[in-house]
Scaffold this motif. Sequence first.
Motif, PDB file in Angstrom:
ATOM      1  N   ASN A 163      90.849  72.940  -0.881  1.00  0.00           N
ATOM      2  CA  ASN A 163      91.295  74.321  -0.969  1.00  0.00           C
ATOM      3  C   ASN A 163      92.735  74.500  -0.484  1.00  0.00           C
ATOM      4  N   ASP A 164      93.403  73.384  -0.306  1.00  0.00           N
ATOM      5  CA  ASP A 164      94.829  73.391   0.032  1.00  0.00           C
ATOM      6  C   ASP A 164      95.583  72.906  -1.208  1.00  0.00           C
ATOM      7  N   ARG A 165      96.287  73.798  -1.858  1.00  0.00           N
ATOM      8  CA  ARG A 165      96.890  73.489  -3.160  1.00  0.00           C
ATOM      9  C   ARG A 165      97.839  72.277  -3.092  1.00  0.00           C
ATOM     10  N   VAL A 166      98.633  72.211  -2.041  1.00  0.00           N
ATOM     11  CA  VAL A 166      99.589  71.107  -1.887  1.00  0.00           C
ATOM     12  C   VAL A 166      98.843  69.773  -1.802  1.00  0.00           C
ATOM     13  N   LYS A 167      97.753  69.770  -1.036  1.00  0.00           N
ATOM     14  CA  LYS A 167      96.981  68.530  -0.884  1.00  0.00           C
ATOM     15  C   LYS A 167      96.277  68.150  -2.187  1.00  0.00           C
ATOM     16  N   VAL A 168      95.732  69.149  -2.876  1.00  0.00           N
ATOM     17  CA  VAL A 168      95.030  68.867  -4.138  1.00  0.00           C
ATOM     18  C   VAL A 168      95.968  68.220  -5.154  1.00  0.00           C
ATOM     19  N   ILE A 169      97.172  68.754  -5.268  1.00  0.00           N
ATOM     20  CA  ILE A 169      98.143  68.196  -6.229  1.00  0.00           C
ATOM     21  C   ILE A 169      98.402  66.729  -5.909  1.00  0.00           C
ATOM     22  N   ARG A 170      98.510  66.405  -4.630  1.00  0.00           N
ATOM     23  CA  ARG A 170      98.792  65.018  -4.235  1.00  0.00           C
ATOM     24  C   ARG A 170      97.562  64.120  -4.403  1.00  0.00           C
ATOM     25  N   ILE A 171      96.388  64.673  -4.143  1.00  0.00           N
ATOM     26  CA  ILE A 171      95.159  63.896  -4.371  1.00  0.00           C
ATOM     27  C   ILE A 171      95.052  63.519  -5.844  1.00  0.00           C
ATOM     28  N   LEU A 172      95.321  64.489  -6.721  1.00  0.00           N
ATOM     29  CA  LEU A 172      95.262  64.215  -8.167  1.00  0.00           C
ATOM     30  C   LEU A 172      96.292  63.164  -8.565  1.00  0.00           C
ATOM     31  N   ALA A 173      97.504  63.296  -8.028  1.00  0.00           N
ATOM     32  CA  ALA A 173      98.564  62.322  -8.339  1.00  0.00           C
ATOM     33  C   ALA A 173      98.178  60.936  -7.843  1.00  0.00           C
ATOM     34  N   MET A 174      97.606  60.869  -6.626  1.00  0.00           N
ATOM     35  CA  MET A 174      97.215  59.581  -6.057  1.00  0.00           C
ATOM     36  C   MET A 174      96.066  58.970  -6.854  1.00  0.00           C
ATOM     37  N   ALA A 175      95.090  59.795  -7.239  1.00  0.00           N
ATOM     38  CA  ALA A 175      93.946  59.297  -8.011  1.00  0.00           C
ATOM     39  C   ALA A 175      94.406  58.769  -9.370  1.00  0.00           C
ATOM     40  N   LYS A 176      95.328  59.490 -10.009  1.00  0.00           N
ATOM     41  CA  LYS A 176      95.851  59.036 -11.320  1.00  0.00           C
ATOM     42  C   LYS A 176      96.620  57.728 -11.164  1.00  0.00           C
ATOM     43  N   SER A 177      97.379  57.630 -10.078  1.00  0.00           N
ATOM     44  CA  SER A 177      98.129  56.399  -9.813  1.00  0.00           C
ATOM     45  C   SER A 177      97.171  55.218  -9.639  1.00  0.00           C
ATOM     46  N   ALA A 178      96.063  55.439  -8.922  1.00  0.00           N
ATOM     47  CA  ALA A 178      95.082  54.369  -8.698  1.00  0.00           C
ATOM     48  C   ALA A 178      94.453  53.924 -10.018  1.00  0.00           C
TER      49      ALA A 178
END
Length: 253
Positions: A163-178
Amino acid sequence: MEFAIKEENGFKYIDEGEGETLVLLHGLMGALSNWTDVVTEFKKDYRVIIPLLPLYDLPLLTTGVKTLSKFVHKFVKYKGLKNITVLGNSLGGHVGLIYTLSHPEEVKSLVLTGSSGLYENAFGGSFPKRESYDFIKEKVEFTFYNPATATKELVDEVFQIVNDRVKVIRILAMAKSAIRHNMSKDIHKIKVPVCLIWGRDDKITPPEVAIEFHQLLPDSELNWIDKCGHAPMMEQPEEFNVYLRRFLDKQKE
């Protein structure tokens, strides 16, 4: 977690015990506390260090598994660590693989549990719907064989993150990178001994992932834990620690 978090030169980390060094790497939704039972057991005989990976602090353009590996390298250099054993769960395993490939001279051995790098079914195939606590609870429970392992504290932590927009964006970026950074063509180059400790009921990195790692890594052993999901060191810590100690003892022979 009862261990003190140290802050130094931009790094946050736990550093317990003395002896040969174990560096523990947590996953994308993981926290330092995921490793509590490992630290408690092994700080008697080893120096156990857990760096807090900067999952949410990297610039968006450089948010990825390679950048985390570079961060680990900077940390290892800063602390003057040598001849380390790297342990990684989930995304932390992926980071450990990249780090070991890039800096084989620093790594004595590698331990992977529920590691990404070949395949992962993140969040059971869908990203969490924000605001829906029940949905988050269900997805955190999906991580484990026994849903009771997903404590309210753990669910609250993940709920807060998504529910933290900044963190969600980075989680998605990190997951896509993985997902993009598939290592199937490279991991045969890892020559250090590797211990795979896998939950037989892991739904995120299923058993066939462990089997493929075992086939591709030249010097690896595969240990199964029954009635166990994606985070064996949390769900079945005693059995996890037995396999880990057996492997570490072999490296001393």
